[in-house]
Design a protein around this motif. Structure first.
Motif, PDB file in Angstrom:
ATOM      1  N   LEU A  48      23.777  85.895  13.787  1.00 56.15           N
ATOM      2  CA  LEU A  48      24.661  84.784  13.468  1.00 56.15           C
ATOM      3  C   LEU A  48      25.725  85.253  12.476  1.00 56.15           C
ATOM      4  N   ASP A  49      26.977  84.998  12.807  1.00 57.79           N
ATOM      5  CA  ASP A  49      28.058  85.345  11.895  1.00 57.79           C
ATOM      6  C   ASP A  49      28.289  84.238  10.881  1.00 57.79           C
ATOM      7  N   LEU A  50      27.807  83.069  11.186  1.00 54.91           N
ATOM      8  CA  LEU A  50      28.034  81.909  10.356  1.00 54.91           C
ATOM      9  C   LEU A  50      26.727  81.500   9.695  1.00 54.91           C
ATOM     10  N   MET A  51      26.777  81.241   8.412  1.00 55.92           N
ATOM     11  CA  MET A  51      25.586  80.782   7.694  1.00 55.92           C
ATOM     12  C   MET A  51      25.742  79.294   7.416  1.00 55.92           C
ATOM     13  N   PRO A  52      25.192  78.436   8.278  1.00 56.57           N
ATOM     14  CA  PRO A  52      25.302  77.002   8.018  1.00 56.57           C
ATOM     15  C   PRO A  52      24.454  76.591   6.822  1.00 56.57           C
ATOM     16  N   SER A  53      24.757  75.437   6.324  1.00 53.89           N
ATOM     17  CA  SER A  53      24.001  74.904   5.200  1.00 53.89           C
ATOM     18  C   SER A  53      22.552  74.681   5.624  1.00 53.89           C
ATOM     19  N   PRO A  54      21.588  74.983   4.751  1.00 47.52           N
ATOM     20  CA  PRO A  54      20.189  74.753   5.105  1.00 47.52           C
ATOM     21  C   PRO A  54      19.793  73.286   5.048  1.00 47.52           C
ATOM     22  N   VAL A  55      20.726  72.424   4.740  1.00 53.42           N
ATOM     23  CA  VAL A  55      20.425  71.010   4.632  1.00 53.42           C
ATOM     24  C   VAL A  55      20.738  70.328   5.953  1.00 53.42           C
ATOM     25  N   GLU A  56      19.748  69.678   6.505  1.00 56.65           N
ATOM     26  CA  GLU A  56      19.934  68.931   7.747  1.00 56.65           C
ATOM     27  C   GLU A  56      20.638  67.621   7.414  1.00 56.65           C
ATOM     28  N   ILE A  57      21.725  67.359   8.109  1.00 60.51           N
ATOM     29  CA  ILE A  57      22.447  66.117   7.857  1.00 60.51           C
ATOM     30  C   ILE A  57      21.881  65.045   8.774  1.00 60.51           C
ATOM     31  N   ARG A  58      21.124  64.181   8.181  1.00 57.63           N
ATOM     32  CA  ARG A  58      20.556  63.052   8.906  1.00 57.63           C
ATOM     33  C   ARG A  58      20.531  61.885   7.938  1.00 57.63           C
ATOM     34  N   PRO A  59      20.877  60.712   8.419  1.00 57.84           N
ATOM     35  CA  PRO A  59      20.934  59.579   7.505  1.00 57.84           C
ATOM     36  C   PRO A  59      19.547  59.149   7.038  1.00 57.84           C
ATOM     37  N   GLU A  60      19.495  58.746   5.803  1.00 54.83           N
ATOM     38  CA  GLU A  60      18.273  58.172   5.243  1.00 54.83           C
ATOM     39  C   GLU A  60      18.158  56.735   5.763  1.00 54.83           C
ATOM     40  N   PRO A  61      16.979  56.137   5.692  1.00 60.91           N
ATOM     41  CA  PRO A  61      16.814  54.780   6.237  1.00 60.91           C
ATOM     42  C   PRO A  61      17.810  53.759   5.696  1.00 60.91           C
ATOM     43  N   PHE A  62      18.129  53.803   4.401  1.00 60.45           N
ATOM     44  CA  PHE A  62      19.082  52.836   3.859  1.00 60.45           C
ATOM     45  C   PHE A  62      20.477  53.098   4.409  1.00 60.45           C
ATOM     46  N   GLN A  63      20.800  54.377   4.704  1.00 63.53           N
ATOM     47  CA  GLN A  63      22.090  54.707   5.289  1.00 63.53           C
ATOM     48  C   GLN A  63      22.165  54.236   6.743  1.00 63.53           C
ATOM     49  N   VAL A  64      21.059  54.350   7.466  1.00 66.61           N
ATOM     50  CA  VAL A  64      21.019  53.877   8.856  1.00 66.61           C
ATOM     51  C   VAL A  64      21.346  52.390   8.897  1.00 66.61           C
ATOM     52  N   ARG A  65      20.777  51.627   7.971  1.00 64.50           N
ATOM     53  CA  ARG A  65      21.041  50.182   7.939  1.00 64.50           C
ATOM     54  C   ARG A  65      22.517  49.902   7.681  1.00 64.50           C
ATOM     55  N   LEU A  66      23.128  50.669   6.764  1.00 61.33           N
ATOM     56  CA  LEU A  66      24.555  50.483   6.499  1.00 61.33           C
ATOM     57  C   LEU A  66      25.404  50.879   7.704  1.00 61.33           C
ATOM     58  N   LEU A  67      25.033  51.972   8.380  1.00 61.16           N
ATOM     59  CA  LEU A  67      25.765  52.402   9.574  1.00 61.16           C
ATOM     60  C   LEU A  67      25.654  51.354  10.685  1.00 61.16           C
ATOM     61  N   GLU A  68      24.499  50.709  10.796  1.00 61.06           N
ATOM     62  CA  GLU A  68      24.324  49.653  11.788  1.00 61.06           C
ATOM     63  C   GLU A  68      25.237  48.464  11.483  1.00 61.06           C
ATOM     64  N   LEU A  69      25.398  48.141  10.198  1.00 64.37           N
ATOM     65  CA  LEU A  69      26.291  47.046   9.823  1.00 64.37           C
ATOM     66  C   LEU A  69      27.748  47.377  10.153  1.00 64.37           C
ATOM     67  N   ILE A  70      28.129  48.649   9.937  1.00 61.37           N
ATOM     68  CA  ILE A  70      29.484  49.063  10.281  1.00 61.37           C
ATOM     69  C   ILE A  70      29.695  48.962  11.790  1.00 61.37           C
TER      70      ILE A  70
END
Length: 121
Positions: A48-70
């Motif tokens: 791999l030439d690219l080193m992506p961030s080791p953090v998985e971007i996934r919404p937390e439950p409270f963020q999912v609720r806000l995204l649903e409202l949007i």
């Protein structure tokens, strides 16, 4: 801001109550250094030439609720939404997820515009 337990006991009590509610909220999970290291190591695959961030971007439950409202607001024809949340709760991540999740549908062929804003209190 300076707060004194002697002069502002109500502020201290409210701060403690809010902190305890966040601390005990199931929406948040504790940081696990071993899990973080494992994810970082997994991403270091040879070739791999690219080193992506080791953090998985996934919404937390409270963020999912806000995204649903949007999304609900968009379905009702409102496409100029304002997300207001506390510092460190992932507003930028939520804006990116909201915009990329269904940009073509949400923008209906128009140019999409994402305007992160900051306000000094």
């Amino acid at each position: 801001m300076r707060v004194s337990g002697a002069r502002n006991p109500d502020v201290i009590d409210k701060f403690c109550a809010v902190f305890e509610s966040y601390w005990n909220n199931e929406d948040f999970r504790p940081f696990d250094v071993n899990e973080f290291r494992e994810m970082a190591q997994r991403e270091k695959s040879p070739g791999l030439d690219l080193m992506p961030s080791p953090v998985e971007i996934r919404p937390e439950p409270f963020q999912v609720r806000l995204l649903e409202l949007i999304e609900l607001s968009r379905q009702r024809g409102r496409h100029r939404n304002l997300l207001v949340a506390a510092t460190g709760t992932g507003k930028t991540v939520m804006a990116a997820l909201s915009t990329t999740s269904d940009c073509a549908h949400a923008c209906r062929g128009r140019d999409c515009c994402l305007s992160p804003t900051a306000r000094k209190s």
